[in-house]
Scaffold this active site. Structure first.
Site, PDB file in Angstrom:
ATOM      1  N   ASN A   1       5.126   3.644   3.305  1.00 61.77           N
ATOM      2  CA  ASN A   1       6.045   2.501   3.264  1.00 61.77           C
ATOM      3  C   ASN A   1       6.773   2.314   1.947  1.00 61.77           C
ATOM      4  OD1 ASN A   1       5.620   1.801   5.893  1.00 61.77           O
ATOM      5  ND2 ASN A   1       4.075   0.244   5.457  1.00 61.77           N
TER       6      ASN A   1
ATOM      7  N   TRP B   1      -6.854  -6.783  10.609  1.00 60.44           N
ATOM      8  CA  TRP B   1      -5.870  -5.747  10.276  1.00 60.44           C
ATOM      9  C   TRP B   1      -6.299  -4.951   9.044  1.00 60.44           C
ATOM     10  CZ3 TRP B   1      -2.712  -5.975   5.731  1.00 60.44           C
ATOM     11  CH2 TRP B   1      -1.973  -4.796   5.564  1.00 60.44           C
TER      12      TRP B   1
ATOM     13  N   ASP C   1       1.977   5.916  16.567  1.00 61.70           N
ATOM     14  CA  ASP C   1       1.968   4.880  15.524  1.00 61.70           C
ATOM     15  C   ASP C   1       0.568   4.276  15.419  1.00 61.70           C
ATOM     16  OD1 ASP C   1       2.803   2.968  13.674  1.00 61.70           O
ATOM     17  OD2 ASP C   1       3.452   1.563  15.231  1.00 61.70           O
TER      18      ASP C   1
ATOM     19  N   HIS D   1       0.796  -4.926  -0.360  1.00 62.27           N
ATOM     20  CA  HIS D   1       1.720  -5.103   0.781  1.00 62.27           C
ATOM     21  C   HIS D   1       2.766  -6.134   0.357  1.00 62.27           C
ATOM     22  CE1 HIS D   1       2.981  -5.793   4.989  1.00 62.27           C
ATOM     23  NE2 HIS D   1       2.281  -4.724   5.338  1.00 62.27           N
TER      24      HIS D   1
ATOM     25  N   SER E   1       0.609   2.518   0.288  1.00 64.88           N
ATOM     26  CA  SER E   1      -0.300   3.629  -0.033  1.00 64.88           C
ATOM     27  C   SER E   1       0.269   4.506  -1.151  1.00 64.88           C
ATOM     28  CB  SER E   1      -0.539   4.480   1.222  1.00 64.88           C
ATOM     29  OG  SER E   1       0.672   5.031   1.704  1.00 64.88           O
TER      30      SER E   1
ATOM     31  N   ARG F   1       0.912  -9.522  13.589  1.00 70.32           N
ATOM     32  CA  ARG F   1       0.250  -8.329  14.113  1.00 70.32           C
ATOM     33  C   ARG F   1       0.079  -8.461  15.621  1.00 70.32           C
ATOM     34  NH1 ARG F   1       1.788  -6.092  10.521  1.00 70.32           N
ATOM     35  NH2 ARG F   1       0.768  -5.128   8.751  1.00 70.32           N
TER      36      ARG F   1
ATOM     37  N   GLU G   1      11.799   5.173   8.910  1.00 71.27           N
ATOM     38  CA  GLU G   1      11.482   4.100   9.863  1.00 71.27           C
ATOM     39  C   GLU G   1      12.323   2.890   9.474  1.00 71.27           C
ATOM     40  OE1 GLU G   1       7.201   3.493  10.340  1.00 71.27           O
ATOM     41  OE2 GLU G   1       7.549   1.374   9.919  1.00 71.27           O
TER      42      GLU G   1
END
Ligand code: SFD
Ligand code: AMP
Length: 623
Positions: free
Chosen positions: A62, A219, A349, A386, A433, A250, A126
């Site tokens: 990401n 999550w 995914d 995040h 990550s 989510r 993405e």
């Protein structure tokens, strides 16, 4: 339980946690350590091949700029993070990650991580910052490189690090850490010139949606208990933005991430009456200027819109996977092969990253191309990687950090020789990550530089080590002392770790803006919560362990307890609502740019049991 054997390990650089940041730190530190033959040791509570948030794998990276393709520049990323965090970021840290992250991602590919590719060789996007991977084996690939770099003998697995050691002669400096094996009665004392805290963010601090047998179905990684934070808090390091948290949309019950669905498949969120949540509540954003009209809509503001719709009684809320996939099928003229490819990407995914979601769909007979899926907001997580910024206040890189943000070594905390990375570092959200690994690399390099400049041995206080040993084993003596007074979990003389966890989660949920309180709190509620936490703390000394597994659980509760305490102190301190949708101060319901466009920092004094709170300036680094 028998008295533990003690092993002392001496090293130059000690890395705590072998997740993304820890593996990055190991890889880079090993390289810079070579010329002087310095010893780099990594300690991990699990096995690094499958530990941490990436244990199951991931389906996207990401954080990737794509500079070699001219896709984005680091400055663009800083502006994006600033907008998503509603103005408050450590732009020096964010920029530092952005300028280095592409090289990390290219290494992952060299090591064998398979990427989705476009015809011209670019990574398949993405979204603007996210690239797609076949990432089931992401973690083993990254772990293998770390193992090769530092040598398997220097990786200590199945050891839970519970305490940091400050220098006996100079408490403002780090001297090592203590942990215990979760496989045998053994305590490890690590003596180190420098330590990198990379032991992950905190889940399980708040009561989750799924309880009872479903307790771990959340999550973020249930085994990340906030050790990175607890260790630093107790060692007296300054923490920042500890009021910040992550609450994300989510898929309900499976907790599958939604990013690929929103960004790649262009799915939309509608309520049960078919209304589009984002456009229905567009006017709400005007109350949160200047961020409300910026693009993209900040993650907390998207939550805020969904919450308002929930409170209007318009749920359940659905991600319209059906509409999105049908449109994509039509776009490829229902070509069977292409339809199959789209379907396979959709399932992969989850199969790469959150298998439970795929299992849930299968067990509920959900075909995402025909049936929409429910979406909920999670309980809060404390994490810095995040759309969230909880963590330690660290020095920035010397070439870009303003003087207020610089005190010598990149990613060093306010305790000399103690570094942080990944979820452990505050103010640099959206690293994910790849950025966490990159930050680990920066910390690893700087930690070696610190050892070059400070080669003297640390001083360990043997009395302190003795105290820690006794403290670590106390849950066993609690059980021994209570033998015969009752049977099973219910005993007047002790608390089982799971009971303690439930009690913590209840306090946090109800008093610290958890999901059942609709993420709202205020000063009286927080003060009452803190009273209950103090009583809870007294009982925590009665936590009991019958075996090493219980012992691990006891110490994980302590991690979460200290994270929770610090979180509450910060919630109390920031007298505004800056991130609606993450949490609301009912007594200060608005954004207050004049007084609170700044960082909220804390320092815990373990001897006095006192928090000192302070404001630190926000400095714009990128125009
Ligand atoms: O989309 C001790 N993440 C995603 N990142 C991406 O780049 N792409 C995605 O697709 C991602 N998605 C996602 C993600 C995470 C999860 C759980 C899911 C989906 C389901 C986020 C990243 O994974 C995350 O940002 C990084 O992993 C953070 O790195 P780091 O190093 O800060 O944390 P870690 O990797 O969890 O490692 C921590 C390690 O410490 C160990 N540890 N060791 C010793 N003693 C102790 N006391 C310890 N306590 C913990 C842990 O075992 C671990 O190895 S998406 O949904 O966002
Ligand atoms: P998630 O799967 O929700 O963890 O998100 C993966 C990535 O997509 C992260 O970089 C998110 O910030 C981003 N993302 C998720 N949902 C949206 C959205 N609705 N709009 C913009 N970005 C999003």
């Amino acid at each position: 339980m028998t008295r533990p054997e003690v092993e002392v390990v001496e090293c130059d650089v000690l890395i705590l946690g072998g997740g993304m940041a820890g593996c990055g730190a190991a890889y880079e530190a090993a390289y810079w350590a070579k010329p002087k033959n310095l010893k780099v040791v990594l300690v991990e509570k699990g096995a690094i091949e499958r530990s941490g948030a990436v244990a199951m794998g991931l389906s996207a990276i990401n954080c990737y700029m794509g500079m070699k393709w001219g896709e984005n520049q680091p400055e663009d990323f800083v502006r994006y993070v600033r907008q998503d965090l509603m103005g408050l970021s450590r732009e020096d840290l964010v920029y530092d990650i952005a300028r280095n992250v592409d090289s990390t991602v290219h290494m992952f590919e060299d090591w064998g991580l398979p990427f989705f590719k476009e015809a011209d060789g670019r990574y398949k996007r993405e979204g603007r910052w996210q690239v797609m991977i076949h990432g089931e084996s992401y973690k083993p690939i990254v772990a293998e490189a770390a193992k090769k770099a530092v040598g398997e003998d220097n990786i200590y697995e199945r050891i839970f690090v519970s305490h940091l050691l400050n220098d006996a002669k100079d408490p403002g400096r780090i001297a090592g850490a203590v942990g215990f094996s979760v496989r045998e009665p053994k305590i490890y004392v690590f003596k180190a010139k420098t330590v990198i805290s990379a032991a992950g963010g905190a889940t399980g601090v708040f009561r989750p949606h799924a309880i009872g047998e479903g307790l771990g179905r959340i999550w973020y990684a249930p085994w990340n208990t906030g050790s990175a934070y607890k260790l630093m808090i107790m060692a007296g390091a300054e923490m920042s933005q500890f009021e910040h948290r992550l609450v994300v949309a989510r898929f309900k019950d499976g907790y599958g991430p939604v990013g690929m669905w929103f960004l790649l498949f262009k799915a939309v969120l509608k309520n049960a009456y078919g209304e589009l949540v984002e456009s229905k509540w567009a006017d709400l954003l005007k109350e949160w200027e200047p961020y409300g009209s910026g693009k993209p809509i900040p993650t907390p503001l998207r939550n805020h819109q969904m919450l308002r719709d929930m409170m209007e009684g318009k749920g359940p809320h659905y991600l319209r996977t059906d509409e999105a996939l049908q449109k994509m099928f039509a776009d490829v003229q229902h070509d069977k092969k292409k339809v199959r490819e789209i379907e396979s990407d959709a399932w992969e995914d989850f199969l790469d990253m959150t298998m439970s979601q795929a299992l849930l769909w299968a067990s509920e007979n959900i075909d995402p191309a025909k049936t929409p899926s429910e979406v909920v907001l999670t309980e809060p997580y404390l994490m810095g990687s995040h759309a969230s910024a909880t963590g330690a206040w660290v020095s920035g890189p010397e070439d870009i950090a303003p003087s207020e943000y610089f005190w010598g070594y990149n990613r060093m905390t306010t305790v000399r020789g103690l570094f942080a990375a990944g979820d452990g570092v505050s103010g640099s959200a959206h690293k994910f990550s790849s950025g966490s690994y990159t930050e680990g690399r920066s910390a690893g390099k700087a930690a070696v530089a610190y050892v070059y400049d400070n080669p003297d041995d640390p001083n360990i206080d043997s009395d302190r080590v003795e105290d820690i040993k006794n403290e670590l084993w106390r849950p066993f003596s609690v059980v021994d002392d209570a033998k015969g007074t009752s049977t099973g979990d219910v005993n007047p003389n002790y608390v089982a770790p799971k009971q303690a966890l439930h009690r913590l989660q209840k306090i946090m949920d109800e008093y610290a803006a958890g999901q059942s309180a609709f993420f709202i709190t205020n000063e009286p509620t927080l003060l009452r919560g803190l009273e209950l936490m103090e009583l809870f703390r007294q009982d925590l000394h009665k936590m009991a362990a019958e075996n090493l597994h219980d012992l691990l659980r006891c110490w994980e509760v302590w991690d979460r307890f200290w994270c929770a305490q610090t979180h509450m102190q910060h919630l109390l301190y920031r007298q505004e609502t800056r991130w609606p949708g993450y949490y609301y101060r009912g007594d200060y319901p608005e954004l207050d740019e004049e007084n609170w466009k700044c960082f909220a920092n804390s320092r815990y004094d373990a001897e006095q049991n006192e928090w000192t709170m302070s404001k630190k300036p926000y400095i714009q680094v990128v125009p």
